[in-house]
Design a protein around this motif. Structure first.
Motif, PDB file in Angstrom:
ATOM      1  N   ASP A  19       0.812  -1.225   0.000  1.00 52.03           N
ATOM      2  CA  ASP A  19       0.000   0.000   0.000  1.00 52.03           C
ATOM      3  C   ASP A  19       0.842   1.269   0.000  1.00 52.03           C
ATOM      4  O   ASP A  19       0.414   2.300  -0.508  1.00 52.03           O
ATOM      5  CB  ASP A  19      -0.912   0.027   1.238  1.00 52.03           C
ATOM      6  N   LEU A  20       2.032   1.192   0.584  1.00 50.35           N
ATOM      7  CA  LEU A  20       2.814   2.401   0.832  1.00 50.35           C
ATOM      8  C   LEU A  20       4.292   2.122   0.597  1.00 50.35           C
ATOM      9  O   LEU A  20       4.805   1.076   0.988  1.00 50.35           O
ATOM     10  CB  LEU A  20       2.608   2.849   2.289  1.00 50.35           C
ATOM     11  N   TYR A  21       4.980   3.069  -0.058  1.00 51.30           N
ATOM     12  CA  TYR A  21       6.407   2.945  -0.330  1.00 51.30           C
ATOM     13  C   TYR A  21       7.134   4.112   0.326  1.00 51.30           C
ATOM     14  O   TYR A  21       6.826   5.274   0.067  1.00 51.30           O
ATOM     15  CB  TYR A  21       6.683   2.967  -1.836  1.00 51.30           C
ATOM     16  N   GLY A  22       8.098   3.783   1.185  1.00 49.50           N
ATOM     17  CA  GLY A  22       8.924   4.806   1.812  1.00 49.50           C
ATOM     18  C   GLY A  22      10.368   4.626   1.377  1.00 49.50           C
ATOM     19  O   GLY A  22      10.816   3.508   1.130  1.00 49.50           O
ATOM     20  N   VAL A  23      11.096   5.734   1.286  1.00 51.88           N
ATOM     21  CA  VAL A  23      12.459   5.636   0.788  1.00 51.88           C
ATOM     22  C   VAL A  23      13.338   6.687   1.452  1.00 51.88           C
ATOM     23  O   VAL A  23      12.889   7.796   1.753  1.00 51.88           O
ATOM     24  CB  VAL A  23      12.493   5.777  -0.752  1.00 51.88           C
ATOM     25  N   SER A  24      14.581   6.324   1.692  1.00 46.73           N
ATOM     26  CA  SER A  24      15.586   7.272   2.158  1.00 46.73           C
ATOM     27  C   SER A  24      15.774   8.358   1.100  1.00 46.73           C
ATOM     28  O   SER A  24      15.637   8.097  -0.098  1.00 46.73           O
ATOM     29  CB  SER A  24      16.916   6.533   2.376  1.00 46.73           C
ATOM     30  N   THR A  29       0.168  -2.530   4.620  1.00 43.39           N
ATOM     31  CA  THR A  29       1.424  -3.078   4.113  1.00 43.39           C
ATOM     32  C   THR A  29       2.310  -1.942   3.625  1.00 43.39           C
ATOM     33  O   THR A  29       1.827  -0.949   3.071  1.00 43.39           O
ATOM     34  CB  THR A  29       1.176  -4.066   2.955  1.00 43.39           C
ATOM     35  N   ALA A  30       3.618  -2.084   3.825  1.00 41.60           N
ATOM     36  CA  ALA A  30       4.538  -1.028   3.419  1.00 41.60           C
ATOM     37  C   ALA A  30       5.873  -1.627   3.016  1.00 41.60           C
ATOM     38  O   ALA A  30       6.273  -2.693   3.507  1.00 41.60           O
ATOM     39  CB  ALA A  30       4.738  -0.024   4.553  1.00 41.60           C
ATOM     40  N   MET A  31       6.563  -0.924   2.118  1.00 42.86           N
ATOM     41  CA  MET A  31       7.915  -1.297   1.725  1.00 42.86           C
ATOM     42  C   MET A  31       8.814  -0.092   1.904  1.00 42.86           C
ATOM     43  O   MET A  31       8.471   1.011   1.488  1.00 42.86           O
ATOM     44  CB  MET A  31       7.959  -1.760   0.264  1.00 42.86           C
ATOM     45  N   LEU A  32       9.979  -0.294   2.542  1.00 43.86           N
ATOM     46  CA  LEU A  32      10.936   0.776   2.787  1.00 43.86           C
ATOM     47  C   LEU A  32      12.246   0.437   2.090  1.00 43.86           C
ATOM     48  O   LEU A  32      12.783  -0.660   2.272  1.00 43.86           O
ATOM     49  CB  LEU A  32      11.181   0.953   4.289  1.00 43.86           C
ATOM     50  N   VAL A  33      12.760   1.367   1.296  1.00 42.15           N
ATOM     51  CA  VAL A  33      14.041   1.183   0.620  1.00 42.15           C
ATOM     52  C   VAL A  33      15.059   2.038   1.354  1.00 42.15           C
ATOM     53  O   VAL A  33      14.993   3.275   1.310  1.00 42.15           O
ATOM     54  CB  VAL A  33      13.962   1.566  -0.864  1.00 42.15           C
ATOM     55  N   VAL A  34      15.993   1.376   2.028  1.00 41.85           N
ATOM     56  CA  VAL A  34      16.855   2.078   2.988  1.00 41.85           C
ATOM     57  C   VAL A  34      18.297   1.567   2.907  1.00 41.85           C
ATOM     58  O   VAL A  34      18.770   1.201   1.844  1.00 41.85           O
ATOM     59  CB  VAL A  34      16.271   1.947   4.408  1.00 41.85           C
ATOM     60  N   HIS A  35      18.972   1.535   4.044  1.00 43.40           N
ATOM     61  CA  HIS A  35      20.395   1.211   4.149  1.00 43.40           C
ATOM     62  C   HIS A  35      20.587   0.063   5.129  1.00 43.40           C
ATOM     63  O   HIS A  35      19.712  -0.228   5.950  1.00 43.40           O
ATOM     64  CB  HIS A  35      21.171   2.448   4.597  1.00 43.40           C
ATOM     65  N   ASP A  36      21.762  -0.567   5.092  1.00 44.93           N
ATOM     66  CA  ASP A  36      21.957  -1.771   5.913  1.00 44.93           C
ATOM     67  C   ASP A  36      21.796  -1.492   7.401  1.00 44.93           C
ATOM     68  O   ASP A  36      21.150  -2.251   8.128  1.00 44.93           O
ATOM     69  CB  ASP A  36      23.293  -2.441   5.614  1.00 44.93           C
ATOM     70  N   ALA A  37      22.367  -0.391   7.893  1.00 45.64           N
ATOM     71  CA  ALA A  37      22.242  -0.074   9.318  1.00 45.64           C
ATOM     72  C   ALA A  37      20.788   0.190   9.694  1.00 45.64           C
ATOM     73  O   ALA A  37      20.338  -0.164  10.792  1.00 45.64           O
ATOM     74  CB  ALA A  37      23.114   1.124   9.671  1.00 45.64           C
TER      75      ALA A  37
END
Length: 241
Positions: free
Chosen positions: A65-70, A162-170
């Motif tokens: 439903d939702l996409y978040g990104v750095s 539901t959500a997907m986040l595109v981020v960093h390893d830490a």
């Protein structure tokens, strides 16, 4: 928190990953990179990984439903390539609280560089441990966890399921720390034994008993599409790019 299912994606391989690995192998004090961390783009391999992620995502568009990104370029490029034309009509937001950990005076230094140029920080880190060590001008893991708690409360409450986040390893590691939840020792032990691979998928499901880890750093989609699997583990006191 209304979200019941969460996918955490690490960005594809970046030119910073490649430069950092090469600098460590060659025994350099500093990573030869002339762009700021926020502007580090994907490498050609990272672009291929993002496209392979898109193959997986094409089968899950209706599940998210939702996409978040750095806001960092390497993360935004990963999501843009993966979504492709599928971005139309999707709810996508950029949030600075999802950015990579800031390293302050240790930015762009290798392990050797930290030990040689800032021996006092090397010793202080050994005393405090990497969870609480804050380099001058930078952040500790605890600092990153604090801003992520703010993000989770404000953004994921009372909204999508539901959500997907595109981020960093830490960031992936610290979201696991918050949601599972883990103690400091459990987190550090897990991080010692596990690496968040580039363009990998970590999947969390919320149950009545709390959050459960359904998959960690899954790269089956890369293998299916013939994209290289790259690790480039980010040392949180050196260069988690």
């Amino acid at each position: 928190m209304a979200v019941r299912e969460l996918w955490l994606i690490r960005h594809g391989e970046s030119i910073g990953n490649v430069a950092a690995t090469r600098a460590e192998i060659e025994g350099l004090d500093a990573i030869p990179l002339d762009v700021r961390d926020a502007d580090v783009p994907l490498s050609p391999t990272g672009q291929e990984q993002a496209a392979a992620l898109g193959g997986w995502l094409s089968h899950h568009l209706d599940d998210i439903d939702l996409y978040g990104v750095s806001p960092y370029v390497r993360a935004r490029e990963t999501l843009a390539i993966a979504l492709g034309e599928g971005s139309a009509g999707r709810t996508i937001f950029v949030d600075e609280r999802l950015r990579d950990r800031e390293l302050g005076i240790l930015d762009l230094l290798t392990r050797q560089g930290v030990a040689r140029l800032h021996p006092e920080e090397f010793s202080r880190r050994r005393h405090l441990g990497k969870f609480y060590h804050r380099p001058p001008g930078g952040e500790s893991w605890a600092d990153v966890a604090l801003r992520l708690r703010s993000f989770l409360r404000e953004t994921l409450e009372g909204g999508p399921e539901t959500a997907m986040l595109v981020v960093h390893d830490a960031v992936v590691m610290l979201l696991l720390y918050i949601l599972l939840p883990l103690g400091e020792g459990e987190l550090l032990g897990f991080a010692d034994d596990h690496t968040v691979l580039n363009a990998s998928i970590t999947h969390l499901i919320r149950t009545e008993a709390g959050w459960e880890l359904a998959a960690f750093s899954d790269v089956a989609h890369l293998e299916r599409e013939g994209a290289d699997v790259t690790a480039h583990p980010g040392d949180p006191d050196v260069q988690p790019r």
